[in-house]
Design an enzyme around this catalytic site. Sequence first.
Site, PDB file in Angstrom:
ATOM      1  N   GLU A   1       0.006  -1.117   5.844  1.00 51.72           N
ATOM      2  CA  GLU A   1       1.103  -0.573   6.658  1.00 51.72           C
ATOM      3  C   GLU A   1       0.945   0.916   6.897  1.00 51.72           C
ATOM      4  OE1 GLU A   1       4.918   1.040   7.923  1.00 51.72           O
ATOM      5  OE2 GLU A   1       3.804   1.572   6.124  1.00 51.72           O
TER       6      GLU A   1
ATOM      7  N   ASP B   1       0.848  -1.192   0.000  1.00 50.68           N
ATOM      8  CA  ASP B   1       0.000   0.000   0.000  1.00 50.68           C
ATOM      9  C   ASP B   1       0.882   1.240   0.000  1.00 50.68           C
ATOM     10  OD1 ASP B   1       0.858  -0.614   2.676  1.00 50.68           O
ATOM     11  OD2 ASP B   1      -0.639   0.763   3.470  1.00 50.68           O
TER      12      ASP B   1
HETATM   13  N1  BES Z   1       8.627   3.128   5.262  1.00 53.33           N
HETATM   14  C1  BES Z   1       7.982   3.809   6.333  1.00 53.33           C
HETATM   15  C2  BES Z   1       8.740   3.677   7.635  1.00 53.33           C
HETATM   16  C3  BES Z   1       9.868   4.656   7.717  1.00 53.33           C
HETATM   17  C4  BES Z   1       9.586   6.004   7.745  1.00 53.33           C
HETATM   18  C5  BES Z   1      11.144   4.224   7.772  1.00 53.33           C
HETATM   19  C6  BES Z   1      10.603   6.925   7.819  1.00 53.33           C
HETATM   20  C7  BES Z   1      12.158   5.135   7.832  1.00 53.33           C
HETATM   21  C8  BES Z   1      11.897   6.490   7.859  1.00 53.33           C
HETATM   22  C9  BES Z   1       6.579   3.267   6.516  1.00 53.33           C
HETATM   23  O1  BES Z   1       5.955   3.010   5.284  1.00 53.33           O
HETATM   24  C10 BES Z   1       5.734   4.311   7.175  1.00 53.33           C
HETATM   25  O2  BES Z   1       5.480   5.324   6.595  1.00 53.33           O
HETATM   26  N2  BES Z   1       5.275   4.022   8.373  1.00 53.33           N
HETATM   27  C11 BES Z   1       4.356   4.843   9.043  1.00 53.33           C
HETATM   28  C12 BES Z   1       3.737   3.961  10.076  1.00 53.33           C
HETATM   29  C13 BES Z   1       2.534   4.515  10.757  1.00 53.33           C
HETATM   30  C14 BES Z   1       1.401   4.778   9.840  1.00 53.33           C
HETATM   31  C15 BES Z   1       2.107   3.556  11.854  1.00 53.33           C
HETATM   32  C16 BES Z   1       5.064   6.022   9.655  1.00 53.33           C
HETATM   33  O3  BES Z   1       6.242   5.916  10.048  1.00 53.33           O
HETATM   34  O4  BES Z   1       4.463   7.099   9.712  1.00 53.33           O
HETATM   35 MN    MN Z   2       7.172   2.004   4.057  1.00 56.71          MN
HETATM   36 MN    MN Z   3       5.331   4.950   4.440  1.00 57.03          MN
END
Ligand code: BES
Ligand code: MN
Ligand code: MN
Length: 480
Positions: free
Chosen positions: A167, A100
């Site tokens: 996710e 997603d």
């Molecule tokens: N790929 C990201 C996680 C991430 C963000 C890793 C910044 C390294 C740096 C993931 O897809 C993401 O955006 N996660 C969300 C999770 C939330 C919705 C619970 C986030 O970090 O905001």
């Molecule tokens: Mn991600």
């Molecule tokens: Mn993300």
Amino acid sequence: MPAPTQFTEFIDEHVDSFIQRLANAVAIPSISGNAQHRQDVFKMASWLQGELNTLGVETKQVDLGKHVMDGEELQLPPAILGRIGNDPRKKTVLVYGHYDVQPAEQSDGWDTEPFKLVVDEKTGRLIGRGSTDDKGPILGWLNVLEAHKTVGLELPVNMRFCFEGMEESGSEGLDDLIKSETAKGTAGFFDNVDCVCISDNYWLNSRTPCITYGLRGLAYFKVTVSGPARDLHSGVFGRTVHEPMTDLVQIMSKLVATDGTILVPGVDDMVSAADAEEKKIYDVLDYSIQDVEDAAGGKIALSDDKATVLMGRMRNPSLSLHGIEGAFYGPGAKTVIPASVSGKFSIRLVPPQTPDAVEPLVFKYIESEFAKLNTKNKLKIENLHGGKPWVADFKHWNYEAARRATELVYKRSPDLTREGGSIPVTLTFAESLGVNVLLLPMGRGDDGAHSTNEKLDKSNFIEGTKLLGTYLYEVAAITA
Ligand code: BES
Ligand code: MN
Ligand code: MN
């Protein structure tokens, strides 16, 4: 043990078809956070499953049930589980990724159509929503499978896959799936897994590869203030009634200071300060204030001290205000008093903080600050979703394999980083399976995940694909 040259050569010779596959994936707007796009998330799941099947992976779609989003009951997109290889002499690597993406519209400020992958030949950028987060990295694994299948090479390890479509919206339903699948033992997809590899984060800068051993957790809140039965005219009702937006802005102004200090009592206090020894970890990273300001697109770093800035992202909690729903937003100068407004904010958590420990502090503080306003409006606080922080043992052989693979592909040692972002299920994998989890990023720090003009550099896509493949060979070579 370098990967066989047939593997790396195949990757170099198939750049165009890999980019075409990425274009096909980006073209499906699988936005999990928008009910209108839920069918596209399902379409993406089927597309991904089809690709995996073609590449010889046995797959299963797992129905995760229903959930309620913005007051609407919706079917959750399925998890796609996969397995290839069952050789007891080989290690088994579980790969996680998400299919997603975040919402995107050209009117947000994109220079190109977000769901049409644009190859900028001048800069080598592959521009489109999901290019770096997380479709590019997922497709990196598919490229590895395709190379092996086509060339007739045996994979060096058994592989298992877990791909989800929620996710970006809190990974709903996945914790339970991981636990129940693990409990199935030999009958489940996660039996005998030796380690987990997740490619869903980014280099610190745009030069140096890194491997990552930590993620922050998250606690997300929505605070609604309401009073009048309908929107009001400010000429008729201004200074005659309690205005919801005035109250909400007061509350939101008391959550975080301009220097980043979290004002909710007890939250910052849960985390001990870094000593001189720990600060050294951050001093050695290839990073500068210039890097953060380049990535942010403004000279706005909170400090001139590199370690302070890095610790703010990696080892300290943060509180960010995201928006106010229901507030007047648009062209012109409408003289309205909105009837009901909802402020959204979230707190990034680090060990030992957990959503369960932080949430009551937030509720209590907001309720007491609201009481001080002496308003007759009504307050409602909701907790939208959360996830625990995670830190791994980077001395584990899984990290050693990733370090060697990085040195082979990029001819330099990776930085060892913790991330500021969150992937809620990481800790669930670590705890349920009881194995080491590694984050092995493909993209760069300036890729602009979640932002306008999200991109993945072509070289990161291609070398990153080699990195994922080489990592599997390094895992296989380790005798542990
Ligand atoms: N790929 C990201 C996680 C991430 C963000 C890793 C910044 C390294 C740096 C993931 O897809 C993401 O955006 N996660 C969300 C999770 C939330 C919705 C619970 C986030 O970090 O905001
Ligand atoms: Mn991600
Ligand atoms: Mn993300």
